[in-house]
Design an enzyme around this catalytic site. Structure first.
Site, mmCIF file in Angstrom:
data_model
loop_
_atom_site.group_PDB
_atom_site.id
_atom_site.type_symbol
_atom_site.label_atom_id
_atom_site.label_comp_id
_atom_site.label_asym_id
_atom_site.label_seq_id
_atom_site.Cartn_x
_atom_site.Cartn_y
_atom_site.Cartn_z
ATOM 1 N N CYS A 1 12.867 12.284 6.598
ATOM 2 C CA CYS A 1 12.899 11.870 8.001
ATOM 3 C C CYS A 1 14.248 12.237 8.623
ATOM 4 O O CYS A 1 14.353 12.412 9.821
ATOM 5 C CB CYS A 1 12.644 10.376 8.110
ATOM 6 N N LYS B 1 0.854 -1.199 0.000
ATOM 7 C CA LYS B 1 0.000 0.000 0.000
ATOM 8 C C LYS B 1 0.886 1.244 0.000
ATOM 9 O O LYS B 1 1.465 1.610 1.018
ATOM 10 C CB LYS B 1 -0.906 0.059 1.232
ATOM 11 N N GLU C 1 8.418 17.195 15.112
ATOM 12 C CA GLU C 1 8.804 17.105 13.697
ATOM 13 C C GLU C 1 7.874 17.987 12.875
ATOM 14 O O GLU C 1 6.654 17.838 12.922
ATOM 15 C CB GLU C 1 8.691 15.650 13.224
HETATM 16 P P1 NAD Z 1 2.039 8.986 7.494
HETATM 17 O O1 NAD Z 1 2.337 8.307 8.786
HETATM 18 O O2 NAD Z 1 0.917 9.970 7.475
HETATM 19 O O3 NAD Z 1 1.665 7.887 6.384
HETATM 20 C C1 NAD Z 1 2.535 6.856 6.006
HETATM 21 C C2 NAD Z 1 1.744 5.736 5.352
HETATM 22 O O4 NAD Z 1 0.877 5.156 6.332
HETATM 23 C C3 NAD Z 1 0.844 6.185 4.206
HETATM 24 O O5 NAD Z 1 0.828 5.188 3.220
HETATM 25 C C4 NAD Z 1 -0.512 6.305 4.885
HETATM 26 O O6 NAD Z 1 -1.595 6.177 3.981
HETATM 27 C C5 NAD Z 1 -0.459 5.144 5.847
HETATM 28 N N1 NAD Z 1 -1.342 5.262 7.016
HETATM 29 C C6 NAD Z 1 -1.862 6.396 7.577
HETATM 30 N N2 NAD Z 1 -2.607 6.080 8.646
HETATM 31 C C7 NAD Z 1 -2.565 4.736 8.787
HETATM 32 C C8 NAD Z 1 -3.117 3.814 9.734
HETATM 33 N N3 NAD Z 1 -3.877 4.221 10.744
HETATM 34 N N4 NAD Z 1 -2.836 2.491 9.576
HETATM 35 C C9 NAD Z 1 -2.049 2.058 8.575
HETATM 36 N N5 NAD Z 1 -1.501 2.876 7.645
HETATM 37 C C10 NAD Z 1 -1.746 4.205 7.754
HETATM 38 O O7 NAD Z 1 3.396 9.632 6.988
HETATM 39 P P2 NAD Z 1 3.684 10.486 5.680
HETATM 40 O O8 NAD Z 1 3.090 11.856 5.871
HETATM 41 O O9 NAD Z 1 3.316 9.730 4.460
HETATM 42 O O10 NAD Z 1 5.289 10.579 5.724
HETATM 43 C C11 NAD Z 1 5.965 11.467 6.530
HETATM 44 C C12 NAD Z 1 6.448 10.801 7.800
HETATM 45 O O11 NAD Z 1 7.242 9.664 7.482
HETATM 46 C C13 NAD Z 1 7.366 11.696 8.622
HETATM 47 O O12 NAD Z 1 7.042 11.560 9.980
HETATM 48 C C14 NAD Z 1 8.752 11.137 8.338
HETATM 49 O O13 NAD Z 1 9.713 11.397 9.326
HETATM 50 C C15 NAD Z 1 8.459 9.689 8.208
HETATM 51 N N6 NAD Z 1 9.526 9.010 7.467
HETATM 52 C C16 NAD Z 1 10.357 8.176 8.160
HETATM 53 C C17 NAD Z 1 11.407 7.534 7.500
HETATM 54 C C18 NAD Z 1 12.322 6.602 8.232
HETATM 55 O O14 NAD Z 1 12.917 5.759 7.585
HETATM 56 N N7 NAD Z 1 12.477 6.712 9.531
HETATM 57 C C19 NAD Z 1 11.576 7.741 6.125
HETATM 58 C C20 NAD Z 1 10.701 8.600 5.454
HETATM 59 C C21 NAD Z 1 9.664 9.218 6.138
#
Ligand code: NAD
Length: 495
Positions: free
Chosen positions: A284, A175, A385
């Site tokens: 991130c 997904k 963040e």
């Molecule tokens: P997000 O948490 O909003 O969403 C990430 C994914 O999870 C998306 O596909 C979203 O549709 C899905 N999702 C949302 N709610 C969900 C739920 N309740 N259950 C299951 N899936 C769900 O994050 P984002 O806005 O897409 O990305 C930004 C975030 O990602 C930032 O916090 C960033 O730091 C983090 N990030 C971390 C890394 C790492 O490797 N540590 C790398 C890139 C991004």
């Protein structure tokens, strides 16, 4: 007309059972629709999981080196299509071309690394404590893997997860983020073109609640790999505990760069400009805190502020531009809200702090590179963040104070120190609480063959990348072979 994209479930490209669709638009020009995508639900997820389950036995019994060969071909195809994918990615999520090319390259590097791992997947052979007995451990696949990814690295992050999952012998339900479904679809097309069998890979488009949650809760999904925010990571951890599935969480960061008084200031300046404003601060590992030694504080700010103001904002497809837009309107509002919070908390805004909408940028979500000084540790802009081009600057009077400040965070992903003092560099390597520390480099720049991840609320202890990720995608099985021809009782017959 915008392309109508599909899910890929059970070996065919199909619409969602809901019949609903959502749009994907260009954040540099919101009038441009990239495509429409199926707005799927739990029933689509269930179909995908059943297909992946059916495919599992054949795939697990395909020799790992052969699975690796297919992923090597994926690397070749990604190389062939690199430019085209990079351009689509820039249109769908805004990063400048140099960065989207880098994102695809990370996928290529990950493919070639994973391909060779198919010829390793090492176990151990260990002496037995009993005569005529042989002990070994081996790595076996786990089952159906649920892969949930964010939008900021639309190719690299899915490949970090899907390639090791497949080489290890698992099947996949994927997904992607609904802000970057086109790049994700391209990856699945390439996996199929390279020879990944139908049903081994499935992609289900849609939002977190409608598609993400059913993946996490599904009994037949045995492991979930998630990258995203810490808030969602915590929800996933709770839900996944009901079925005791294995979960890898790669979450947020509040990364800092330290500049000591003996540092090469020009190098440190290049580092912080790239770390804080590259990818519009939406990494991130982005640098969101800058910790300056008091002796170089004024001089460094005099260099930094005009340099930040000189960065060229605009559509990432124009190679002259250095900073693209934020991903969507919600993110623009969030960044602006944090800027207001910073001002209200008493931090001093020295540049930026507002939307940029001149000329070609009028229809995009551009935000000026923003710098706050007089930031105190307990302010929200120092702790939370923001995921945008906002840098908080701190002044310290010693190395110990810098380390204490960098560690004063609930997150622990990346970190950096600029110094010419080798003793200080080694102490920083040891004492900074983070999964990654750069010496004389910015907080961003991970390489595909090195383990990647963080400590504290940045994750739950697993790592992506390199050799370590293969431990997540496999179980250890231990085998004892007794060739003595008699019952031998461990701990008893040899005492
Ligand atoms: P997000 O948490 O909003 O969403 C990430 C994914 O999870 C998306 O596909 C979203 O549709 C899905 N999702 C949302 N709610 C969900 C739920 N309740 N259950 C299951 N899936 C769900 O994050 P984002 O806005 O897409 O990305 C930004 C975030 O990602 C930032 O916090 C960033 O730091 C983090 N990030 C971390 C890394 C790492 O490797 N540590 C790398 C890139 C991004």
């Amino acid at each position: 007309m915008a392309r109508e994209y599909k899910n890929y479930i059970a070996g065919e490209w199909c619409d969602s059972v809901t019949g609903e669709r959502f749009e994907n638009r260009n954040p540099a020009n919101w009038d441009e629709v990239i495509g429409t995508f199926p707005n799927s639900n739990a029933e689509d997820v269930d179909r995908a999981v059943q297909a992946a389950k059916e495919a599992y036995d054949d795939w697990r019994l395909t020799p790992a080196p052969m699975r690796g060969e297919i992923i090597r071909k994926v690397g070749d195809l990604l190389t062939q299509y690199k430019e085209d994918i990079a351009r689509t990615m820039t249109r769908e999520m805004g990063k400048v071309l140099a960065e989207t090319r880098g994102d695809v390259q990370e996928g290529i590097d990950t493919a070639y690394y994973a391909a060779t791992e198919g010829r390793r997947l090492f176990g151990h052979t260990v002496p037995s404590e009993l005569p005529n007995k042989f002990n070994l451990s081996m790595r076996i696949p786990i089952g159906v893997a649920g892969i949930i990814t964010p939008w900021n690295f639309p190719m690299a992050i899915p490949t970090w997860k899907i390639f090791p999952a497949l080489v290890s012998g698992n099947t996949v339900v994927f997904k992607p983020a609904s802000d970057t479904p086109a790049t994700a679809t391209r990856l699945v097309e390439i996996l199929l073109e390279a020879g990944v069998p139908p049903k081994v890979i499935n992609i289900v488009h849609g939002g977190g609640t409608r598609v993400g949650v059913p993946i996490v809760e599904h009994r037949d999904i045995r492991l979930v790999s998630f990258t995203g925010s810490s808030a969602v990571g915590k929800l996933i951890s709770e839900k996944a505990s009901k079925t005791l599935k294995r979960v890898s969480l790669e979450l947020g960061g509040k990364n800092a760069q330290i500049v000591m008084d003996d540092a090469d200031l020009h190098l440190a300046l290049e580092g912080v400009l790239w770390g804080a404003f590259g990818t519009t601060g939406q990494r991130c590992t982005a640098t969101s805190r800058l910790i300056l030694h008091e002796k170089i504080y004024d001089q460094f700010l005099d260099m930094l502020v005009p340099a930040a103001e000189n960065l060229r904002l605009g559509d990432g497809l124009d190679e002259n531009n250095q900073v693209g837009p934020l991903i969507n309107e919600g993110q623009l509002e969030k960044v602006d809200e944090y800027v207001q919070i910073g001002k209200n908390e008493g931090a001093t805004l020295v540049t930026g702090g507002e939307r940029y909408s001149e000329g070609d940028c009028a229809k995009g979500f551009f935000y000026k590179p923003t710098i706050f000084v007089d930031v105190k540790r307990d302010m929200r802009i120092a702790r939370e963040e923001i995921f945008g081009p906002v840098l908080s600057v701190f002044k310290v009077s010693s190395f110990d104070e810098a380390i204490d400040l960098i560690n004063d965070s609930t997150y622990g992903l990346s970190s950096s120190i600029y110094t010419r003092d080798v003793n200080m560099a080694f102490k920083a390597m040891r004492d900074i609480e983070a999964g990654i520390t750069y010496i004389n480099g910015p907080t961003i720049g991970a390489e595909a063959h090195m383990p990647f991840g963080g400590v504290k609320e940045t994750g739950n202890g697993h790592r992506e990348g390199g050799w370590e990720v293969f431990e997540f995608y496999t179980e250890t099985k231990v085998v004892y072979v007794d060739y003595s021809g008699r019952l031998q009782r461990a701990q008893i017959d040899n005492r």
